[in-house]
Design a protein around this motif. Structure first.
Motif, PDB file in Angstrom:
ATOM      1  N   VAL A  63       0.863  -1.185   0.000  1.00  0.00           N
ATOM      2  CA  VAL A  63       0.000   0.000   0.000  1.00  0.00           C
ATOM      3  C   VAL A  63       0.898   1.233   0.000  1.00  0.00           C
ATOM      4  O   VAL A  63       1.927   1.272   0.685  1.00  0.00           O
ATOM      5  N   GLY A  64       0.484   2.243  -0.772  1.00  0.00           N
ATOM      6  CA  GLY A  64       1.242   3.493  -0.814  1.00  0.00           C
ATOM      7  C   GLY A  64       0.359   4.684  -0.467  1.00  0.00           C
ATOM      8  O   GLY A  64      -0.805   4.748  -0.872  1.00  0.00           O
ATOM      9  N   LEU A  65       0.906   5.605   0.305  1.00  0.00           N
ATOM     10  CA  LEU A  65       0.234   6.850   0.697  1.00  0.00           C
ATOM     11  C   LEU A  65       1.123   8.033   0.300  1.00  0.00           C
ATOM     12  O   LEU A  65       2.343   7.879   0.154  1.00  0.00           O
ATOM     13  N   ARG A  66       0.505   9.258   0.190  1.00  0.00           N
ATOM     14  CA  ARG A  66       1.302  10.395  -0.285  1.00  0.00           C
ATOM     15  C   ARG A  66       1.114  11.669   0.531  1.00  0.00           C
ATOM     16  O   ARG A  66       1.954  12.566   0.487  1.00  0.00           O
ATOM     17  N   HIS A  67       0.015  11.778   1.285  1.00  0.00           N
ATOM     18  CA  HIS A  67      -0.286  13.055   1.911  1.00  0.00           C
ATOM     19  C   HIS A  67      -0.630  12.912   3.385  1.00  0.00           C
ATOM     20  O   HIS A  67      -1.099  11.857   3.827  1.00  0.00           O
ATOM     21  N   SER A  68      -0.419  13.974   4.094  1.00  0.00           N
ATOM     22  CA  SER A  68      -0.703  14.012   5.523  1.00  0.00           C
ATOM     23  C   SER A  68      -2.173  13.697   5.786  1.00  0.00           C
ATOM     24  O   SER A  68      -3.061  14.166   5.064  1.00  0.00           O
ATOM     25  N   GLY A  69      -2.408  12.885   6.809  1.00  0.00           N
ATOM     26  CA  GLY A  69      -3.769  12.543   7.199  1.00  0.00           C
ATOM     27  C   GLY A  69      -4.292  11.271   6.587  1.00  0.00           C
ATOM     28  O   GLY A  69      -5.340  10.763   7.006  1.00  0.00           O
ATOM     29  N   GLU A  70      -3.598  10.717   5.593  1.00  0.00           N
ATOM     30  CA  GLU A  70      -4.049   9.469   4.978  1.00  0.00           C
ATOM     31  C   GLU A  70      -3.746   8.298   5.912  1.00  0.00           C
ATOM     32  O   GLU A  70      -2.642   8.203   6.475  1.00  0.00           O
ATOM     33  N   ALA A  71      -4.721   7.403   6.075  1.00  0.00           N
ATOM     34  CA  ALA A  71      -4.546   6.259   6.975  1.00  0.00           C
ATOM     35  C   ALA A  71      -5.431   5.109   6.500  1.00  0.00           C
ATOM     36  O   ALA A  71      -6.547   5.320   6.005  1.00  0.00           O
ATOM     37  N   ILE A  72      -4.929   3.907   6.664  1.00  0.00           N
ATOM     38  CA  ILE A  72      -5.682   2.705   6.252  1.00  0.00           C
ATOM     39  C   ILE A  72      -5.545   1.619   7.326  1.00  0.00           C
ATOM     40  O   ILE A  72      -4.639   1.662   8.176  1.00  0.00           O
ATOM     41  N   ARG A  73      -6.456   0.661   7.294  1.00  0.00           N
ATOM     42  CA  ARG A  73      -6.384  -0.520   8.168  1.00  0.00           C
ATOM     43  C   ARG A  73      -6.617  -1.758   7.298  1.00  0.00           C
ATOM     44  O   ARG A  73      -7.587  -1.802   6.528  1.00  0.00           O
ATOM     45  N   VAL A  74      -5.750  -2.748   7.425  1.00  0.00           N
ATOM     46  CA  VAL A  74      -5.805  -3.931   6.565  1.00  0.00           C
ATOM     47  C   VAL A  74      -6.471  -5.097   7.289  1.00  0.00           C
ATOM     48  O   VAL A  74      -6.415  -5.211   8.519  1.00  0.00           O
ATOM     49  N   ASN A  75      -7.071  -5.959   6.504  1.00  0.00           N
ATOM     50  CA  ASN A  75      -7.665  -7.208   7.000  1.00  0.00           C
ATOM     51  C   ASN A  75      -7.101  -8.360   6.182  1.00  0.00           C
ATOM     52  O   ASN A  75      -7.463  -8.553   5.021  1.00  0.00           O
ATOM     53  N   PHE A  76      -6.182  -9.102   6.791  1.00  0.00           N
ATOM     54  CA  PHE A  76      -5.598 -10.268   6.135  1.00  0.00           C
ATOM     55  C   PHE A  76      -6.317 -11.556   6.552  1.00  0.00           C
ATOM     56  O   PHE A  76      -5.700 -12.609   6.640  1.00  0.00           O
ATOM     57  N   GLY A  77      -7.588 -11.448   6.819  1.00  0.00           N
ATOM     58  CA  GLY A  77      -8.345 -12.596   7.300  1.00  0.00           C
ATOM     59  C   GLY A  77      -8.519 -12.572   8.797  1.00  0.00           C
ATOM     60  O   GLY A  77      -8.980 -13.568   9.385  1.00  0.00           O
ATOM     61  N   HIS A  78      -8.162 -11.462   9.426  1.00  0.00           N
ATOM     62  CA  HIS A  78      -8.350 -11.334  10.869  1.00  0.00           C
ATOM     63  C   HIS A  78      -9.827 -11.351  11.234  1.00  0.00           C
ATOM     64  O   HIS A  78     -10.196 -11.686  12.361  1.00  0.00           O
ATOM     65  N   GLU A  79     -10.663 -10.936  10.294  1.00  0.00           N
ATOM     66  CA  GLU A  79     -12.107 -10.859  10.511  1.00  0.00           C
ATOM     67  C   GLU A  79     -12.792 -11.146   9.179  1.00  0.00           C
ATOM     68  O   GLU A  79     -12.128 -11.180   8.128  1.00  0.00           O
ATOM     69  N   PRO A  80     -14.104 -11.366   9.177  1.00  0.00           N
ATOM     70  CA  PRO A  80     -14.787 -11.679   7.911  1.00  0.00           C
ATOM     71  C   PRO A  80     -14.600 -10.571   6.871  1.00  0.00           C
ATOM     72  O   PRO A  80     -14.575  -9.389   7.190  1.00  0.00           O
ATOM     73  N   PHE A  81     -14.474 -11.003   5.600  1.00  0.00           N
ATOM     74  CA  PHE A  81     -14.320 -10.049   4.510  1.00  0.00           C
ATOM     75  C   PHE A  81     -15.688  -9.513   4.070  1.00  0.00           C
ATOM     76  O   PHE A  81     -16.717 -10.164   4.229  1.00  0.00           O
ATOM     77  N   LYS A  82     -15.661  -8.333   3.475  1.00  0.00           N
ATOM     78  CA  LYS A  82     -16.871  -7.782   2.858  1.00  0.00           C
ATOM     79  C   LYS A  82     -17.270  -8.596   1.626  1.00  0.00           C
ATOM     80  O   LYS A  82     -18.447  -8.806   1.345  1.00  0.00           O
ATOM     81  N   PHE A  83     -16.263  -9.026   0.887  1.00  0.00           N
ATOM     82  CA  PHE A  83     -16.474  -9.768  -0.359  1.00  0.00           C
ATOM     83  C   PHE A  83     -16.552 -11.258  -0.067  1.00  0.00           C
ATOM     84  O   PHE A  83     -15.843 -11.774   0.801  1.00  0.00           O
ATOM     85  N   ASN A  84     -17.410 -11.975  -0.806  1.00  0.00           N
ATOM     86  CA  ASN A  84     -17.554 -13.420  -0.637  1.00  0.00           C
ATOM     87  C   ASN A  84     -16.418 -14.122  -1.371  1.00  0.00           C
ATOM     88  O   ASN A  84     -16.576 -14.624  -2.483  1.00  0.00           O
ATOM     89  N   ILE A  85     -15.260 -14.178  -0.728  1.00  0.00           N
ATOM     90  CA  ILE A  85     -14.081 -14.752  -1.376  1.00  0.00           C
ATOM     91  C   ILE A  85     -14.219 -16.263  -1.541  1.00  0.00           C
ATOM     92  O   ILE A  85     -13.681 -16.846  -2.481  1.00  0.00           O
ATOM     93  N   GLU A  86     -14.960 -16.915  -0.637  1.00  0.00           N
ATOM     94  CA  GLU A  86     -15.129 -18.367  -0.754  1.00  0.00           C
ATOM     95  C   GLU A  86     -15.816 -18.738  -2.064  1.00  0.00           C
ATOM     96  O   GLU A  86     -15.417 -19.695  -2.738  1.00  0.00           O
ATOM     97  N   ASP A  87     -16.829 -17.987  -2.421  1.00  0.00           N
ATOM     98  CA  ASP A  87     -17.532 -18.266  -3.676  1.00  0.00           C
ATOM     99  C   ASP A  87     -16.628 -18.005  -4.871  1.00  0.00           C
ATOM    100  O   ASP A  87     -16.656 -18.738  -5.866  1.00  0.00           O
ATOM    101  N   HIS A  88     -15.813 -16.961  -4.785  1.00  0.00           N
ATOM    102  CA  HIS A  88     -14.890 -16.649  -5.880  1.00  0.00           C
ATOM    103  C   HIS A  88     -13.865 -17.780  -6.053  1.00  0.00           C
ATOM    104  O   HIS A  88     -13.551 -18.175  -7.188  1.00  0.00           O
TER     105      HIS A  88
END
Length: 540
Positions: free
Chosen positions: A157-182
């Protein structure tokens, strides 16, 4: 193989801070003023291609003023001062314009813009070496080619400006997308490709093809080798009735199941068992009911009837008891000793049940079989220590001497009824058999024999070996019977010049091993060739 699970504290641009759990990235440096400046981070470990499909999601905690956030993948040599997608061997989806980038300056229109509160998913399908993205659970489509085909890649992940922030989910919790079906869809595509792959004539002749469309396309020429393999498997494991029914079915269909080396001008009869032998390479002299005999021997061991197994093996397969200096004979005799101890244990439990129901009182004695056997001084600790007792189990000798005397005599005035008499008889038989077994093998110094001896006589110290747990229950339990029966079956087959494992089983194992190696070598589609699921799972 290790999966990426957090952002690396070491492999990141200094302008980015990583949270304690390794899931959040925050831009803390001065905002980038040009296209050549950015701040990127990646995970500690690359994505293993053997996983087939890898997917993670990023929640945009804050897009800052401009939302110049890139989500994607990068190789280990990509600069951390560049956004994913700006450099060779990096790929990114940018939130400020919705463009996709793959080592290009201007990018390509791909999806919607994203900002604060959005959840962007990023995945790679190694069966196609393509990436794909999702936004708030909606699939946006495949993108890029040859992703991760030449070098290991990391989530980045890349960021460029002050105030930008993200949180990742590597399977720590359920995904929004139905990856099992995919993943299921990708698996079905891969398996369909396998099933529809045409097979060369020489492969059909020498090896079994898979079932289904590919097999149907081959006609009877392709099914013949498969039917031989199935019939050989049924015969190997003693499924005589099923083997005859299977053979009769395909002979009725005018399908020649005879191996080329066994062909003759006479059609195969379907009412005898001798024809089954030809499919496993049995030579002349085989008993016409050999499958039934072998099955009876094997089942006798499984049922604990070791005398029948010994007698039948000695009569029909004496070489089995002679090979390796009588090792199988020794194992069977040790199993018989265990069965005698189990019988005595069961009778003692029955006697206690009768006592509890109002029968005569039982005299007080030690728990375990040592109340009926006397173990030599210095060795008793070794016996009691077997399977979790106080001793070490080592006495300098693998044999545990048993004396024909009792520390506590069993009197009918104390224990009355038929159960007491049966228990005394069973215990005496076990003692005598154990003494004879020990006498016959006391000079055998083979390590394997010594180890089996110690494990077998360790059962002596327990009143109820099956409930003792640990090594004792393992030696005395049903699984030990099955393991010995399987070994005996293999020894009988090998004594007749047949393989220890049926050809169909060996082909399955070899194919499974090849698929595993393909996955480890980077062939992502191998992850979707799930052999246990396709061939073994009852729900399939």
């Amino acid at each position: 193989m290790k999966l990426p699970t957090r952002w690396s504290q070491e492999v990141r641009c200094p302008s980015l801070s990583v949270s304690g759990d390794g899931r959040e990235l925050t831009f803390n440096g001065p905002s980038s003023s040009g296209d050549k400046e950015a701040a990127a981070a990646r995970t500690d470990y690359p994505i293993p291609t053997a996983c087939g499909i890898f997917y993670y999601e990023v929640e945009i905690l804050s897009k800052g003023q401009k939302g110049h956030i890139s989500i994607g993948f990068a190789a280990g040599d990509v600069k951390l001062s560049r956004l994913p997608g700006w450099e060779k061997n990096s790929w990114g989806y940018h939130g400020d314009d919705g463009f996709s980038f793959s080592a290009e300056k201007n990018g390509t229109p791909y999806g919607p813009k994203f900002g604060t509160g959005d959840v962007v998913g990023c995945g790679v399908d190694f069966s196609q070496n393509k990436a794909f993205y999702t936004k708030d659970g909606a699939f946006l489509g495949n993108v890029f080619d040859r992703v991760g085909s030449t070098t290991p890649i990391y989530p980045s992940v890349g960021l460029r400006h002050s105030g930008e922030a993200i949180r990742v989910n590597f399977g720590h919790e359920p995904f929004k997308f139905n990856i099992e079906d995919h993943v299921l869809q990708a698996r079905n595509v891969t398996w369909a490709a396998i099933m529809n792959t045409p097979l060369r004539r020489e492969f059909i002749t020498n090896s079994p093809p898979p079932h289904g469309t590919a097999a149907a396309a081959m006609g009877s020429e392709g099914r013949g080798p498969i039917n031989q393999l199935v019939l050989s498997y049924l015969s190997h494991h003693g499924y005589a009735k099923t083997a005859r029914a299977f053979q009769a079915q395909y002979v009725d269909m005018d399908m020649d199941l005879t191996p080329p080396s066994k062909k003759s001008s006479t059609a195969l009869p379907t009412t005898t068992t001798t024809t089954l032998s030809t499919f496993d390479g049995w030579g002349p002299g085989t008993h016409p009911n050999d499958i039934e005999l072998r099955t009876r021997i094997v089942n006798s061991v499984i049922e604990g009837d070791i005398d029948t197994a010994l007698n039948e093996t000695a009569r029909w397969h004496p070489k089995v008891l002679e090979r390796e200096e009588g090792l199988m004979l020794f194992k069977l005799r040790c199993r018989k000793f265990v069965e005698l101890l189990l019988e005595a244990a069961e009778l003692k439990k029955r006697m206690k049940r009768e006592e509890a129901a109002g029968c005569a009182g039982v005299g007080e004695g030690k728990s375990g079989f040592v109340d009926g056997m006397d173990v030599d001084d210095g060795l008793e600790d070794g016996v009691n220590g077997f399977g979790g007792g106080s001793g070490s189990g080592s006495s300098g000798s693998s044999a545990i001497p048993i004396k024909a005397k009792r520390k506590h005599s069993i009197s009918h005035s104390d224990w009355t009824g038929a159960a007491a008499a049966q228990y005394e008889s069973a215990l005496s038989s076990a003692i005598l058999y154990g003494q004879a077994l020990q006498s016959d093998y006391k000079t055998d110094s083979r390590p394997e024999v010594q180890a089996i001896f110690n494990r077998t006589f360790g059962v002596v110290a327990y009143e109820d070996p099956l409930e003792a747990g640990g090594d004792v229950a393992e030696v005395a339990g049903q699984e030990a019977r099955v393991a010995l029966a399987t070994e005996l079956n293999q020894d009988i087959l090998q004594s007749q010049g047949r393989p220890a494992h049926p050809t169909l089983e060996r082909l399955y194992r070899q194919t499974a091993a090849c698929i595993l190696q393909l996955g480890l070598l980077g062939v992502g589609a191998a992850a979707f060739a799930d052999m246990p699921k396709e061939f073994l799972d009852v729900d399939t």
